[in-house]
Design a protein around this motif. Structure first.
Motif, short mmCIF file in Angstrom:
data_model
loop_
_atom_site.label_atom_id
_atom_site.label_comp_id
_atom_site.label_asym_id
_atom_site.label_seq_id
_atom_site.Cartn_x
_atom_site.Cartn_y
_atom_site.Cartn_z
N GLU A 64 -20.78 -10.84 -4.78
CA GLU A 64 -21.34 -11.89 -5.63
C GLU A 64 -22.77 -11.52 -6.03
O GLU A 64 -23.52 -10.95 -5.23
CB GLU A 64 -21.33 -13.23 -4.91
N ASN A 65 -23.08 -11.84 -7.28
CA ASN A 65 -24.43 -11.65 -7.80
C ASN A 65 -24.90 -10.19 -7.66
O ASN A 65 -26.01 -9.91 -7.21
CB ASN A 65 -25.42 -12.60 -7.10
N TRP A 66 -24.00 -9.29 -8.04
CA TRP A 66 -24.29 -7.87 -7.93
C TRP A 66 -24.90 -7.34 -9.23
O TRP A 66 -24.65 -7.87 -10.32
CB TRP A 66 -23.02 -7.08 -7.61
N THR A 67 -25.63 -6.25 -9.10
CA THR A 67 -26.13 -5.56 -10.29
C THR A 67 -24.99 -4.79 -10.93
O THR A 67 -23.93 -4.56 -10.32
CB THR A 67 -27.25 -4.58 -9.92
N SER A 68 -25.21 -4.36 -12.15
CA SER A 68 -24.18 -3.59 -12.85
C SER A 68 -23.86 -2.29 -12.11
O SER A 68 -22.69 -1.88 -12.03
CB SER A 68 -24.64 -3.28 -14.29
N GLY A 69 -24.87 -1.64 -11.54
CA GLY A 69 -24.63 -0.40 -10.82
C GLY A 69 -23.77 -0.62 -9.60
O GLY A 69 -22.86 0.18 -9.32
N THR A 70 -24.03 -1.69 -8.85
CA THR A 70 -23.23 -1.98 -7.66
C THR A 70 -21.79 -2.32 -8.04
O THR A 70 -20.84 -1.91 -7.35
CB THR A 70 -23.86 -3.15 -6.87
N MET A 71 -21.61 -3.04 -9.13
CA MET A 71 -20.26 -3.37 -9.58
C MET A 71 -19.50 -2.10 -9.95
O MET A 71 -18.31 -1.95 -9.63
CB MET A 71 -20.31 -4.33 -10.78
N ARG A 72 -20.18 -1.18 -10.62
CA ARG A 72 -19.51 0.06 -11.01
C ARG A 72 -19.13 0.89 -9.78
O ARG A 72 -18.09 1.54 -9.74
CB ARG A 72 -20.38 0.85 -11.97
N GLU A 73 -20.01 0.87 -8.75
CA GLU A 73 -19.68 1.58 -7.53
C GLU A 73 -18.43 0.99 -6.86
O GLU A 73 -17.57 1.73 -6.37
CB GLU A 73 -20.86 1.52 -6.56
N ALA A 74 -18.32 -0.34 -6.84
CA ALA A 74 -17.15 -0.99 -6.25
C ALA A 74 -15.88 -0.64 -7.03
O ALA A 74 -14.84 -0.34 -6.44
CB ALA A 74 -17.36 -2.51 -6.22
N ALA A 75 -15.98 -0.65 -8.37
CA ALA A 75 -14.82 -0.26 -9.19
C ALA A 75 -14.46 1.20 -8.93
O ALA A 75 -13.27 1.57 -8.92
CB ALA A 75 -15.14 -0.48 -10.67
N GLY A 76 -15.48 2.03 -8.66
CA GLY A 76 -15.22 3.43 -8.36
C GLY A 76 -14.44 3.61 -7.08
O GLY A 76 -13.63 4.54 -6.97
N ARG A 77 -14.63 2.73 -6.10
CA ARG A 77 -13.84 2.81 -4.86
C ARG A 77 -12.37 2.55 -5.13
O ARG A 77 -11.49 3.19 -4.56
CB ARG A 77 -14.40 1.81 -3.85
N VAL A 78 -12.10 1.59 -6.02
CA VAL A 78 -10.69 1.32 -6.38
C VAL A 78 -10.09 2.52 -7.11
O VAL A 78 -8.96 2.93 -6.85
CB VAL A 78 -10.59 0.05 -7.25
N GLN A 79 -10.88 3.10 -8.01
CA GLN A 79 -10.38 4.25 -8.75
C GLN A 79 -10.09 5.42 -7.80
O GLN A 79 -9.11 6.14 -7.97
CB GLN A 79 -11.39 4.69 -9.82
N ALA A 80 -10.94 5.60 -6.79
CA ALA A 80 -10.70 6.66 -5.81
C ALA A 80 -9.39 6.43 -5.07
O ALA A 80 -8.62 7.37 -4.82
CB ALA A 80 -11.87 6.73 -4.83
N ALA A 81 -9.11 5.17 -4.72
CA ALA A 81 -7.85 4.85 -4.05
C ALA A 81 -6.66 5.14 -4.97
O ALA A 81 -5.60 5.60 -4.51
CB ALA A 81 -7.85 3.38 -3.61
N LEU A 82 -6.83 4.87 -6.25
CA LEU A 82 -5.76 5.18 -7.20
C LEU A 82 -5.52 6.68 -7.28
O LEU A 82 -4.38 7.15 -7.32
CB LEU A 82 -6.12 4.63 -8.58
N GLU A 83 -6.59 7.43 -7.31
CA GLU A 83 -6.47 8.87 -7.47
C GLU A 83 -5.86 9.54 -6.25
O GLU A 83 -5.14 10.54 -6.38
CB GLU A 83 -7.84 9.48 -7.79
N ASN A 84 -6.13 9.01 -5.05
CA ASN A 84 -5.53 9.65 -3.87
C ASN A 84 -4.20 9.04 -3.48
O ASN A 84 -3.62 9.39 -2.46
CB ASN A 84 -6.51 9.62 -2.69
N GLY A 85 -3.72 8.09 -4.30
CA GLY A 85 -2.39 7.54 -4.10
C GLY A 85 -2.31 6.44 -3.07
O GLY A 85 -1.20 6.05 -2.68
#
Length: 553
Positions: A64-85
């Motif tokens: 909650e109440n995150w900066t744009s950079g922190t939000m992008r980092e969180a989305a990047g964690r999901v993308q990493a999970a997608l990439e490793n299956g």
């Protein structure tokens, strides 16, 4: 097509292998408080969404109440999970101030202030990127947007709200207030039931919009069986297969999908897309021809040219019906071009050139035949018909009924016949006059039965031979006669035909728009030298060849 199929299958295998043992992931981001912007008073409380998702077994990344950079980092964690299956199903809940531009929208970070289209990408999380991330799990991805309300000042090129994000194939998008979307999440999306997702179109709470993928035959959680075991991967495979096919977008790719999944979930859409791809060239071709604004005379000329080249348009009337379209398609096929049945400017020019060339060839062939025919005609007349001998005259007319000396031969035979008639007894002479007036095979046969040794018996037999010859050609004569009633059905058309006959050296008699005995003979002569059926009537083919004569040279 085999290479395409193998490439897709290879891609599917990697998707399926990665899905084994995968988890369900959720990303919940809610920005209510902003450093230098009004509070997003309608933004969601993340806790309610997180509790429901965790209860359903999802791995939740929330903030909650995150900066744009922190939000992008969180989305990047999901993308990493997608990439490793390790990620299977996905649910994204995004809430706060949104801004939308011409090609994208953004969930703005808490630091956002006075942004424009030039700076929005640095101040927020791209909705287009989140949609593409969700598209990596087609049929298993839900995105929820909860706008936080207005009040944030925006610069040029931006407007308040998420806009209308493009929803990729296989992704479900819901937008509405926090309370309504929590109920949809808890009571519909996260419930294992037989009620299909498509029911949301009718059951969604007031104010909630639903777009994108809504299967008619399953709920969201039916993607896993009881106890968390993965469903047969063929379903996941079909979604991924179809997603790849849509990205490629070719007819070959769509046909490959239909071969693999003839009754698949997307078979109807595939058939529609395939029909559109096949019809698109025809629509473009039709529009191209329509833009030429061809007059009726121009269309007649095209029909004549097609006919001259052996592509029968089934009529030369200036109307492009089925016959004309089929003839045009055949012309295109013969030229190695796409068969649309509609003409382009270049094709019309090519048609004209080829028709002119063919007209010249036909004219030269006809000229050579006529020269040879007249040479033989004169030779035969000299050896057979030039005498006053009745037998020789009849032999000449039998071979050359419309020959150079046909009128002379008939005049001599008429004189012989009249001389003999005068010597007949009154009764026989009257019978002969009645027979000549009837002029039928039956009448002459009856005369011969009564007077087998009459001096006019030879005349009767000769006329029977002529009439029987006409009967053998009766079908062609009647067909050409019927066509003449269509292609030369007025005095102007007949006048043109007579003028053309006279121009190319066939004497039609008086050029007055009336077909006389001389006209019929000229038509037969033209047909004979053009290797057409000799009937004396102007068929469509005769008309085309006649009008083409003289234009090639």
């Amino acid at each position: 097509m085999t290479g395409f199929r193998n490439a897709l299958i290879g891609g599917m295998l990697s998707v399926w292998a990665g899905a084994l043992g995968a988890e369900d992931f959720a990303l919940v981001l809610s920005n209510r408080n902003y450093d230098r912007a009004p509070t997003a008073r309608d933004a969601a409380e993340a806790a309610g969404f997180v509790r429901a998702l965790e209860a359903a077994g999802f791995t939740v990344i929330s903030g909650e109440n995150w900066t744009s950079g922190t939000m992008r980092e969180a989305a990047g964690r999901v993308q990493a999970a997608l990439e490793n299956g390790s990620a299977e199903r996905l649910i994204f809940v995004l809430s706060g101030h949104f801004a939308a531009g011409p090609g994208d929208g953004w969930l703005l970070g808490r630091e956002a202030r006075a942004i424009s289209a030039l700076t929005a990408g640095d101040a927020g999380l791209s909705l287009a990127a989140m949609m593409q991330m969700a598209a990596q799990r087609p049929g298993q991805a839900v995105v929820m947007l909860v706008p936080g309300g207005g009040g944030l000042p925006l610069g040029f090129g931006l407007q308040t709200g998420a806009g209308a994000p493009e929803v990729p194939q296989g992704v479900t998008l819901l937008e509405g207030d926090a309370g309504s979307l929590q109920r949809v999440l808890r009571d519909t999306i996260l419930q294992e039931s037989d009620r299909p997702m498509a029911a949301l179109r009718e059951d969604a709470p007031r104010g909630v919009t639903v777009r994108g993928f809504l299967p008619q035959d399953r709920a969201f959680l039916s993607a896993k069986q009881a106890g968390g075991a993965a469903t047969p991967q063929v379903e996941v495979g079909e979604f991924a297969y179809w997603s790849a096919v849509r990205d490629i977008g070719s007819a070959e790719a769509i046909e490959t999908y239909l071969t693999r999944y003839p009754s698949g979930r997307f078979a109807g859409e595939a058939q529609r897309m395939l029909a559109e791809l096949r019809e698109a060239p025809l629509r473009r071709a039709e529009e191209t021809e329509a833009a030429l604004a061809l007059s009726r005379d121009a269309r007649r000329e095209i029909q004549r040219n097609l006919s001259l080249l052996g592509f029968d348009p089934r009529g030369i009337d200036g109307v492009f019906g089925r016959g004309s379209r089929a003839a045009i398609a055949a012309f295109q096929r013969a030229g190695g071009e796409q068969e649309t049945g509609f003409l382009t400017t270049d094709q019309i020019r090519r048609l004209q050139r080829e028709a002119d060339r063919r007209a010249a060839e036909l004219e030269e062939e006809a000229r050579q035949r006529r020269v040879e025919e007249e040479r033989r005609d004169r030779a035969y007349w000299s050896s057979t018909g030039n005498s006053e001998d009745e037998q020789g005259l009849r032999a000449y007319l039998s071979r050359y009924p419309d020959g150079l000396y046909a009128d002379v031969a008939r005049a001599r035979l008429d004189a012989i016949e009249e001389q003999r008639r005068r010597t007949l007894a009154t009764e026989m002479r009257q019978d002969w006059d009645r027979t000549r007036q009837a002029d039928t095979v039956e009448a002459y046969q009856e005369f011969l039965r009564r007077y087998p040794r009459s001096e006019l018996a030879e005349s009767a037999r000769a006329r029977i031979d002529e009439l029987q010859g006409e009967d053998r050609n009766r079908g062609q004569i009647e067909a050409d006669k019927a066509e003449e009633s269509r292609v030369a059905n007025n005095p102007i058309a007949r006048l043109v035909i007579e003028q053309k006959l006279a121009t190319i050296g066939f004497d039609p008699g008086p050029v007055d728009g009336t077909f006389s005995r001389e006209t019929r003979r000229a038509i037969r002569q033209f047909q004979r030298t053009s290797s057409l059926p000799v009937t004396g009537f102007v068929s469509q083919t005769t008309m085309v060849r006649l009008l083409a004569a003289g234009r090639g040279g």
